[in-house]
Design a protein around this motif. Structure first.
Motif, PDB file in Angstrom:
ATOM      1  N   GLY A 145     -42.958 100.391  27.883  1.00  0.00           N
ATOM      2  CA  GLY A 145     -43.753 100.176  26.678  1.00  0.00           C
ATOM      3  C   GLY A 145     -42.918  99.700  25.501  1.00  0.00           C
ATOM      4  N   ARG A 146     -43.589  99.271  24.468  1.00  0.00           N
ATOM      5  CA  ARG A 146     -42.940  98.804  23.244  1.00  0.00           C
ATOM      6  C   ARG A 146     -43.560  99.501  22.050  1.00  0.00           C
ATOM      7  N   ARG A 147     -42.724  99.780  21.062  1.00  0.00           N
ATOM      8  CA  ARG A 147     -43.159 100.332  19.778  1.00  0.00           C
ATOM      9  C   ARG A 147     -42.950  99.263  18.717  1.00  0.00           C
ATOM     10  N   LEU A 148     -43.800  99.264  17.729  1.00  0.00           N
ATOM     11  CA  LEU A 148     -43.777  98.244  16.678  1.00  0.00           C
ATOM     12  C   LEU A 148     -43.412  98.894  15.355  1.00  0.00           C
ATOM     13  N   ARG A 149     -42.384  98.357  14.738  1.00  0.00           N
ATOM     14  CA  ARG A 149     -41.865  98.957  13.505  1.00  0.00           C
ATOM     15  C   ARG A 149     -41.775  97.902  12.406  1.00  0.00           C
ATOM     16  N   LEU A 150     -42.241  98.287  11.227  1.00  0.00           N
ATOM     17  CA  LEU A 150     -41.986  97.464  10.043  1.00  0.00           C
ATOM     18  C   LEU A 150     -40.523  97.632   9.659  1.00  0.00           C
ATOM     19  N   THR A 151     -39.860  96.536   9.350  1.00  0.00           N
ATOM     20  CA  THR A 151     -38.483  96.605   8.864  1.00  0.00           C
ATOM     21  C   THR A 151     -38.511  96.863   7.356  1.00  0.00           C
ATOM     22  N   GLU A 152     -37.346  97.060   6.780  1.00  0.00           N
ATOM     23  CA  GLU A 152     -37.286  97.227   5.316  1.00  0.00           C
ATOM     24  C   GLU A 152     -37.848  95.998   4.611  1.00  0.00           C
ATOM     25  N   ASP A 153     -37.485  94.801   5.114  1.00  0.00           N
ATOM     26  CA  ASP A 153     -38.028  93.570   4.521  1.00  0.00           C
ATOM     27  C   ASP A 153     -39.538  93.493   4.703  1.00  0.00           C
ATOM     28  N   GLY A 154     -40.032  93.945   5.854  1.00  0.00           N
ATOM     29  CA  GLY A 154     -41.470  93.958   6.106  1.00  0.00           C
ATOM     30  C   GLY A 154     -42.194  94.890   5.152  1.00  0.00           C
ATOM     31  N   ILE A 155     -41.617  96.058   4.931  1.00  0.00           N
ATOM     32  CA  ILE A 155     -42.213  97.014   3.988  1.00  0.00           C
ATOM     33  C   ILE A 155     -42.223  96.412   2.584  1.00  0.00           C
ATOM     34  N   ALA A 156     -41.166  95.704   2.227  1.00  0.00           N
ATOM     35  CA  ALA A 156     -41.092  95.087   0.892  1.00  0.00           C
ATOM     36  C   ALA A 156     -42.179  94.027   0.712  1.00  0.00           C
ATOM     37  N   VAL A 157     -42.359  93.162   1.714  1.00  0.00           N
ATOM     38  CA  VAL A 157     -43.381  92.115   1.579  1.00  0.00           C
ATOM     39  C   VAL A 157     -44.777  92.736   1.616  1.00  0.00           C
ATOM     40  N   LEU A 158     -44.974  93.762   2.418  1.00  0.00           N
ATOM     41  CA  LEU A 158     -46.267  94.434   2.462  1.00  0.00           C
ATOM     42  C   LEU A 158     -46.555  95.122   1.124  1.00  0.00           C
ATOM     43  N   SER A 159     -45.536  95.712   0.520  1.00  0.00           N
ATOM     44  CA  SER A 159     -45.690  96.340  -0.797  1.00  0.00           C
ATOM     45  C   SER A 159     -46.051  95.309  -1.862  1.00  0.00           C
ATOM     46  N   ALA A 160     -45.457  94.125  -1.768  1.00  0.00           N
ATOM     47  CA  ALA A 160     -45.780  93.058  -2.721  1.00  0.00           C
ATOM     48  C   ALA A 160     -47.190  92.513  -2.479  1.00  0.00           C
ATOM     49  N   ALA A 161     -47.636  92.536  -1.228  1.00  0.00           N
ATOM     50  CA  ALA A 161     -48.958  92.008  -0.888  1.00  0.00           C
ATOM     51  C   ALA A 161     -50.087  92.955  -1.276  1.00  0.00           C
TER      52      ALA A 161
END
Length: 149
Positions: A101-117
């Motif tokens: 199986g695979r797990r999906l993780r937001l990276t720090e950069d992903g969290i930053a762009v999601l926070s801006a969005a």
């Protein structure tokens, strides 16, 4: 084709005016365009925003529940993850409990762009809700969720 086999134009008008599927598709495309336009400055589409928001959990989720939430099959989810992974916003990692199986993780950069969005999403969403002539977004949400079960 002979004329006796033609569907009357009045039937076409009836379907155009009453078909829930047609109206849901039109609304979905209009909403997608609106949110795509709003999120474009961040390099995000509305689908990517929804996918990344679905990953915003205390523990990285497996692919199956994310695909289910987004009403996607796993192949479509895998394809949707690729551009996010290339940008460094999402990582796909082996599941420590199941190596297949695979797990999906937001990276720090992903969290930053999601926070801006998020403020852009909030403002756009509030504007859409304010334009509903019934003023009852909760009822619309309930009806849509009922259909999508």
């Amino acid at each position: 084709m002979s004329n006796e086999r033609l569907i009357p134009f009045s039937t076409t008008i009836h379907v155009r005016d009453t078909c829930l599927c047609l109206h849901a598709q039109r609304a979905a495309r209009a909403l997608a365009r609106r949110f795509d336009t709003a999120l474009k400055a961040l390099g995000l589409t509305n689908g990517q925003f929804s996918l990344m928001m679905a990953l915003n959990r205390p523990e990285p989720p497996p692919m199956g529940p994310v695909a289910h939430l987004l009403a996607m099959d796993r192949t479509t989810l895998t394809a949707a993850l690729k551009p996010l992974a290339r940008r460094g916003w999402v990582s796909v990692e082996p599941d420590p409990k199941d190596k297949r199986g695979r797990r999906l993780r937001l990276t720090e950069d992903g969290i930053a762009v999601l926070s801006a969005a998020l403020p852009i999403w909030r403002d756009t969403h509030a504007a859409v809700e304010a334009e509903l002539s019934s003023g009852d977004a909760d009822s619309l949400r309930r009806d849509l969720m009922e259909i999508s079960r």
